[in-house]
Design a protein around this motif. Structure first.
Motif, PDB file in Angstrom:
ATOM      1  N   GLU A  10       0.831  -1.207   0.000  1.00  0.00           N
ATOM      2  CA  GLU A  10       0.000   0.000   0.000  1.00  0.00           C
ATOM      3  C   GLU A  10       0.867   1.260   0.000  1.00  0.00           C
ATOM      4  N   ARG A  11       1.950   1.242   0.774  1.00  0.00           N
ATOM      5  CA  ARG A  11       2.871   2.369   0.815  1.00  0.00           C
ATOM      6  C   ARG A  11       3.523   2.584  -0.543  1.00  0.00           C
ATOM      7  N   ASP A  12       3.976   1.501  -1.164  1.00  0.00           N
ATOM      8  CA  ASP A  12       4.630   1.610  -2.465  1.00  0.00           C
ATOM      9  C   ASP A  12       3.659   2.106  -3.535  1.00  0.00           C
ATOM     10  N   THR A  13       2.411   1.613  -3.454  1.00  0.00           N
ATOM     11  CA  THR A  13       1.391   2.071  -4.400  1.00  0.00           C
ATOM     12  C   THR A  13       1.135   3.561  -4.208  1.00  0.00           C
ATOM     13  N   ALA A  14       1.020   3.989  -2.969  1.00  0.00           N
ATOM     14  CA  ALA A  14       0.788   5.412  -2.687  1.00  0.00           C
ATOM     15  C   ALA A  14       1.966   6.256  -3.179  1.00  0.00           C
ATOM     16  N   ARG A  15       3.182   5.805  -3.028  1.00  0.00           N
ATOM     17  CA  ARG A  15       4.361   6.543  -3.511  1.00  0.00           C
ATOM     18  C   ARG A  15       4.347   6.661  -5.030  1.00  0.00           C
ATOM     19  N   ARG A  16       4.011   5.547  -5.696  1.00  0.00           N
ATOM     20  CA  ARG A  16       3.958   5.593  -7.165  1.00  0.00           C
ATOM     21  C   ARG A  16       2.904   6.573  -7.642  1.00  0.00           C
ATOM     22  N   GLU A  17       1.733   6.506  -6.984  1.00  0.00           N
ATOM     23  CA  GLU A  17       0.662   7.427  -7.368  1.00  0.00           C
ATOM     24  C   GLU A  17       1.079   8.877  -7.134  1.00  0.00           C
ATOM     25  N   ARG A  18       1.761   9.129  -6.034  1.00  0.00           N
ATOM     26  CA  ARG A  18       2.240  10.476  -5.718  1.00  0.00           C
ATOM     27  C   ARG A  18       3.277  10.934  -6.753  1.00  0.00           C
ATOM     28  N   ASP A  19       4.201  10.012  -7.066  1.00  0.00           N
ATOM     29  CA  ASP A  19       5.235  10.360  -8.028  1.00  0.00           C
ATOM     30  C   ASP A  19       4.650  10.578  -9.421  1.00  0.00           C
ATOM     31  N   ASP A  20       3.646   9.764  -9.773  1.00  0.00           N
ATOM     32  CA  ASP A  20       2.985   9.930 -11.074  1.00  0.00           C
ATOM     33  C   ASP A  20       2.251  11.269 -11.118  1.00  0.00           C
ATOM     34  N   ALA A  21       1.627  11.639  -9.996  1.00  0.00           N
ATOM     35  CA  ALA A  21       0.890  12.908  -9.952  1.00  0.00           C
ATOM     36  C   ALA A  21       1.853  14.074 -10.057  1.00  0.00           C
ATOM     37  N   ARG A  22       3.016  13.988  -9.478  1.00  0.00           N
ATOM     38  CA  ARG A  22       4.019  15.055  -9.536  1.00  0.00           C
ATOM     39  C   ARG A  22       4.618  15.175 -10.934  1.00  0.00           C
ATOM     40  N   GLY A  23       4.830  14.024 -11.532  1.00  0.00           N
ATOM     41  CA  GLY A  23       5.458  14.018 -12.862  1.00  0.00           C
ATOM     42  C   GLY A  23       4.491  14.450 -13.944  1.00  0.00           C
TER      43      GLY A  23
END
Length: 134
Positions: free
Chosen positions: A119-132
């Motif tokens: 869940e943490r890794d998924t949230a990080r990916r989503e955050r990074d995708d949103a930033r990018g």
């Protein structure tokens, strides 16, 4: 309640005559077990021997072993060793159950940890995708 003692297998309720009759032994045999220290019956207010169901079971087992050629002393030792073995088996079973519960708790904790990491890794990916993507 006083009647609860009737269900207690350690409560001495049988007189020597009753015990001898139930077991098919002589009162002298029961007296010899008491005198040798192999069985310690309770005593009534008047000093008469009183036997519990557990003691009757022990006398029956002693008698059976003596009929198969054992001395009273060796028969008593056999019964004591059997009781020790039963106790050790019960302790082993309890320890095994405790270990199995601990293993199950550990595995559950690992599963929960792994789920939290995913869940943490998924949230990080989503955050990074949103930033990018911004």
């Amino acid at each position: 309640m006083a009647l609860d003692r009737l269900d207690d297998p350690d409560h001495p309720v049988y007189s020597m005559g009753q015990a001898a009759e139930l077991l098919g032994v002589t009162p002298a045999f029961l007296r010899s077990l008491d005198a040798s220290g192999l069985l310690s019956p309770g005593r009534s207010g008047g000093g008469h021997r009183r036997y519990s169901r557990h003691q009757l079971d022990r006398v029956a087992e002693l008698r059976e072993l003596t009929e198969h050629g054992h001395t009273l002393t060796s028969a008593a030792e056999i019964l004591d060793l059997r009781a020790d073995l039963d106790g050790e088996r019960a302790r082993h079973a309890a320890t095994t159950e405790e270990r199995d519960r601990a293993v199950q708790e550990r595995d559950t904790a690992r599963d929960e940890r792994d789920t939290a990491r995913r869940e943490r890794d998924t949230a990080r990916r989503e955050r990074d995708d949103a930033r990018g993507g911004a």
